[in-house]
Design a protein around this motif. Structure first.
Motif, short mmCIF file in Angstrom:
data_model
loop_
_atom_site.label_atom_id
_atom_site.label_comp_id
_atom_site.label_asym_id
_atom_site.label_seq_id
_atom_site.Cartn_x
_atom_site.Cartn_y
_atom_site.Cartn_z
N VAL B 125 0.83 -1.20 0.00
CA VAL B 125 0.00 0.00 0.00
C VAL B 125 0.87 1.26 0.00
N MET B 126 2.06 1.16 0.59
CA MET B 126 2.95 2.33 0.65
C MET B 126 3.64 2.61 -0.68
N PHE B 127 3.50 1.68 -1.63
CA PHE B 127 4.22 1.82 -2.90
C PHE B 127 3.86 3.13 -3.62
N GLY B 128 2.56 3.39 -3.72
CA GLY B 128 2.11 4.60 -4.42
C GLY B 128 2.63 5.88 -3.77
N PRO B 129 2.40 6.05 -2.44
CA PRO B 129 2.94 7.24 -1.77
C PRO B 129 4.44 7.40 -1.95
N HIS B 130 5.19 6.30 -1.93
CA HIS B 130 6.64 6.39 -2.14
C HIS B 130 6.94 6.94 -3.53
N MET B 131 6.18 6.48 -4.52
CA MET B 131 6.41 6.94 -5.89
C MET B 131 6.12 8.42 -6.01
N LYS B 132 5.18 8.88 -5.18
CA LYS B 132 4.82 10.30 -5.18
C LYS B 132 5.93 11.11 -4.52
N GLY B 133 6.85 10.43 -3.83
CA GLY B 133 7.94 11.12 -3.16
C GLY B 133 7.65 11.38 -1.68
N GLU B 134 6.61 10.72 -1.16
CA GLU B 134 6.30 10.90 0.26
C GLU B 134 7.35 10.21 1.13
N GLY B 135 7.61 10.77 2.29
CA GLY B 135 8.55 10.15 3.22
C GLY B 135 7.96 8.89 3.82
N ASN B 136 8.81 8.12 4.48
CA ASN B 136 8.40 6.84 5.04
C ASN B 136 7.27 6.97 6.06
N ASP B 137 7.40 7.96 6.96
CA ASP B 137 6.41 8.11 8.04
C ASP B 137 5.03 8.44 7.48
N GLN B 138 5.02 9.41 6.58
CA GLN B 138 3.75 9.84 5.98
C GLN B 138 3.13 8.67 5.22
N ALA B 139 3.96 7.97 4.43
CA ALA B 139 3.46 6.85 3.63
C ALA B 139 2.89 5.77 4.54
N GLU B 140 3.57 5.53 5.67
CA GLU B 140 3.13 4.49 6.58
C GLU B 140 1.79 4.87 7.23
N ARG B 141 1.67 6.15 7.59
CA ARG B 141 0.40 6.61 8.17
C ARG B 141 -0.73 6.43 7.18
N ASP B 142 -0.49 6.84 5.92
CA ASP B 142 -1.52 6.69 4.88
C ASP B 142 -1.90 5.23 4.72
N ALA B 143 -0.88 4.38 4.63
CA ALA B 143 -1.13 2.95 4.40
C ALA B 143 -1.98 2.38 5.54
N GLN B 144 -1.61 2.74 6.77
CA GLN B 144 -2.33 2.25 7.95
C GLN B 144 -3.82 2.60 7.85
N LEU B 145 -4.06 3.85 7.47
CA LEU B 145 -5.42 4.35 7.36
C LEU B 145 -6.24 3.55 6.36
N TRP B 146 -5.65 3.31 5.19
CA TRP B 146 -6.41 2.62 4.15
C TRP B 146 -6.53 1.14 4.43
N LEU B 147 -5.55 0.58 5.15
CA LEU B 147 -5.68 -0.82 5.53
C LEU B 147 -6.80 -0.99 6.54
N GLU B 148 -6.97 0.01 7.42
CA GLU B 148 -8.09 -0.06 8.35
C GLU B 148 -9.41 -0.01 7.60
N LEU B 149 -9.44 0.82 6.58
CA LEU B 149 -10.67 0.98 5.79
C LEU B 149 -11.08 -0.33 5.13
N VAL B 150 -10.10 -1.13 4.70
CA VAL B 150 -10.47 -2.41 4.08
C VAL B 150 -10.42 -3.55 5.11
N GLY B 151 -10.13 -3.21 6.38
CA GLY B 151 -10.21 -4.21 7.45
C GLY B 151 -9.03 -5.14 7.52
N LEU B 152 -7.87 -4.71 7.05
CA LEU B 152 -6.73 -5.62 7.04
C LEU B 152 -5.57 -5.13 7.90
N GLU B 153 -5.86 -4.22 8.86
CA GLU B 153 -4.76 -3.67 9.65
C GLU B 153 -4.00 -4.76 10.40
#
Lengths: 322, 305
Positions: B125-153
């Protein structure tokens, strides 16, 4: 029938022990055959080892003569009423028994020869390992990137692969004399032969592995915003890494098979020098020990690399089937 | 015909609520506009026209399904919209700008999941944010959020091969949505799932769509799935791929599996069936050549039927 089915099919967890047993068996069977031939006097044993020459003037202790000749001499001596020669059935000198080879193996490592003219087995091996290492490293430094790029970019692949395809049929040893003319007689030409023998196969195999990467992975990455160099470093390379690692293991084995030929070029060196010297003195037990050591090093390093691969690539499913 | 069967309403009849809803959708801005889109390519059999004169538009937060027989070019269409294939005529505009290649403004979910097997669920899930140039922390926060949304945290650190098909497709959806695309393109995403998982994923997808600002273009060959999910259904016909009809689904929202037997649902399905399987097509030649010669191998009295 059922038992056969169990041994050949069967579920994975039960199989682990059986597989280990079969693996050990695959080594024990040839060893058993070797023991049978060596220790059973009535199997083969075409020679007679003379223990007492008796009246035969040209017989000596520890001489191996053909069975027929020995019989003839026994008959001759009986007619001449001289002392009969004594001997026991034996195999030719080029087939030492397992215990003799084991002793040679042990002595090779524990009691290196004091004679400085004769190379010791560990020193010879170490020299050979260095040749392999540098040859394989040089080959990989060119072959791996070129293979990946050729597999990724069709144009580049079409530009170099037909030539490489042609070149790989040229036998590497054929370049021996040329390599000596260019690189001298020491390690240079030997490393060059290993590079020539490995590199061209390496480019083609790795290019092929790269092409087998699922296109949808690349497409998915593109829709997620990756392109060009990032596509190569973040998708193509990690995507093929377990297969690339497997290819490299096979190619390293390939490099070993070129070793003996390579070491004969220029001044003979390494384990090849050891083997040819020992064969010249008819120390075939040492020859066998050295050949088996090459096998052990190759096989052992591959086992270690396979273990390491399982650690490095936990996601790789194809390893479960090995 | 069974007399007890009530006569179905026309699929064109819409209740007031449904009509009002379509009125509201038409008020929204256009996200995707496809005009006279065509695709020809050369194949060993000669030149093939995969798509011809495709015209349609999708409004913001609309759910549009594309359906059609095999060979109608529905996959080609979505690949052109994703930027993975090039069209040969017409244009495709996203927010008024022509589509020239893949981009993060369009997310894509493939039938084959296509997760990166060497990355954990979270790293996928962090792949896209990384490609956008997002830092690790931000990408990880985003990924966490969307994984919760699909119930896979809970499965953040698992590898894709450890997940079931449905879970993998959830990861693929999260991976596409984390980039906050304007439109989510889905190419038969549930085609490989078993019936039960598929139904669950359909409800889950509707939940996601209801809660976030995303427009969905969804390709399927399953008529029930199309009616259950879509606001409008784009029906394509094959050889060449052309738009046959755009159907406004009269089934009211919120949708529930109970509606599968409602008159509106059945009327729409009847229409889709009429469009997609008109007359029985002649079998392809190789199928015609197969003529099983049935021989009796059991006792004549040992009947199963």
């Amino acid at each position: 029938m059922n038992m056969i089915a169990n041994w050949f099919g069967g579920s994975a967890d039960v199989d682990a022990r059986r597989r280990a047993l079969l693996g050990i068996g695959s080594f024990l069977l040839p060893l058993l055959a070797w023991c049978l031939i060596s220790y059973t006097p009535f199997i083969w044993h075409p020679k007679v080892l003379v223990t007492d020459p008796g009246g035969v003037d040209y017989f000596q202790v520890d001489m191996r003569v053909d069975k027929a000749m020995f019989k003839e001499e026994v008959a001759n001596m009986q007619q001449a009423h001289l002392a009969l020669p004594q001997g026991q059935p034996s195999n030719p000198i080029y087939l030492p028994a397992p215990d003799e080879v084991a002793k040679a193996f042990y002595n090779g490592f524990v009691n290196p020869p004091s004679n400085t003219d004769v190379p010791s087995m560990p020193a010879s091996l170490w020299h050979s390992i260095q040749i392999i290492f540098w040859g394989f490293l040089l080959s990989s430094l060119i072959g791996v990137p070129l293979g990946i790029l050729s597999g990724t970019y069709a144009t580049l692949g079409r530009l170099n692969e037909p030539f490489i395809e042609f070149f790989r049929y040229l036998p590497a040893p054929a370049f021996g004399a040329l390599a000596v003319a260019i690189l001298g007689i020491y390690n240079g030409p030997k490393i060059a032969i290993i590079v020539i023998g490995t590199l061209f196969q390496q480019v083609l195999i790795i290019a092929n592995t790269t092409r087998k990467l699922e296109t949808t992975l690349i497409e998915a990455a593109r829709t997620l915003g990756s392109k060009n160099l990032k596509l190569l470093t973040k998708v193509v390379v990690p995507g093929i890494l377990p297969d690339l690692y497997r290819d490299q293991r096979i190619l390293l084995g390939w490099a070993w098979t070129y070793l003996i030929v390579a070491e004969l070029i220029g001044t003979s060196s390494g384990i090849t020098w050891f083997i040819t010297q020992q064969a010249r003195y008819q120390h075939f037990d040492n020859v066998y020990a050295a050949i088996m050591t090459i096998g052990l090093i190759g096989f052992g390093s591959d086992l270690i690399l396979a273990r390491l691969g399982r650690r490095l690539f936990p996601w790789d499913r194809t390893q479960d089937r090995q | 015909m069974n007399l007890m069967e009530p006569i179905l309403p026309s699929y064109l009849d819409q209740s007031d609520a449904v009509r009002e809803r379509f009125e509201r959708i038409r008020q929204r801005e256009t996200i995707l506009e496809v005009r006279k889109l065509g695709k020809r390519y050369r194949s060993p059999q000669g030149e093939v026209e995969a798509l011809r004169g495709i015209d349609f538009s999708v409004r913001r937060r609309e759910f549009v399904c594309v359906i059609g027989p095999s060979g109608c070019g529905k996959s080609t269409l979505i690949r052109i919209l994703a930027g993975l294939d090039k069209h040969t005529s017409g244009e495709a505009l996203l927010d008024g700008k022509p589509i020239t290649g893949p981009g993060q403004d369009r997310g894509m979910v493939f039938q084959g999941y296509s997760l990166f097997p060497w990355l954990t669920v979270k790293k996928n899930v962090m792949f896209g944010p990384h490609m956008k140039g997002e830092g690790n922390d931000q990408a990880e926060r985003d990924a966490q959020l969307w994984l919760e949304l699909v119930g896979l945290e809970k499965f953040a650190d698992a590898y894709p091969h450890q997940l079931s098909g449905g879970m993998r497709q959830r990861v693929a959806i999260a991976r596409a949505l984390v980039n906050q695309p304007r439109i989510l393109l889905m190419d038969e995403p549930f085609g490989a799932l078993d019936a039960q998982t598929r139904a669950k994923m359909q409800s889950h997808l509707i939940d996601i769509w209801r809660n976030i600002d995303v427009t969905v273009l969804f390709i399927t060959h399953d008529l029930d799935e199309a009616i259950y999910l879509a606001d409008r259904i784009l029906v394509l016909k094959a050889h060449p791929g052309e738009v046959q009809e755009v159907i406004e689904v009269p089934v009211p929202r919120p949708r529930t599996p109970g509606q599968f037997n409602s008159p509106e649902f059945r009327a729409t399905k009847a229409r889709l069936e009429a469009l997609i399987h008109p007359a029985p097509e002649p079998l392809p030649e190789d199928e015609q050549a197969v003529k099983p010669h049935m021989i009796r191998f059991t006792d004549v009295h040992d009947n199963v039927e």
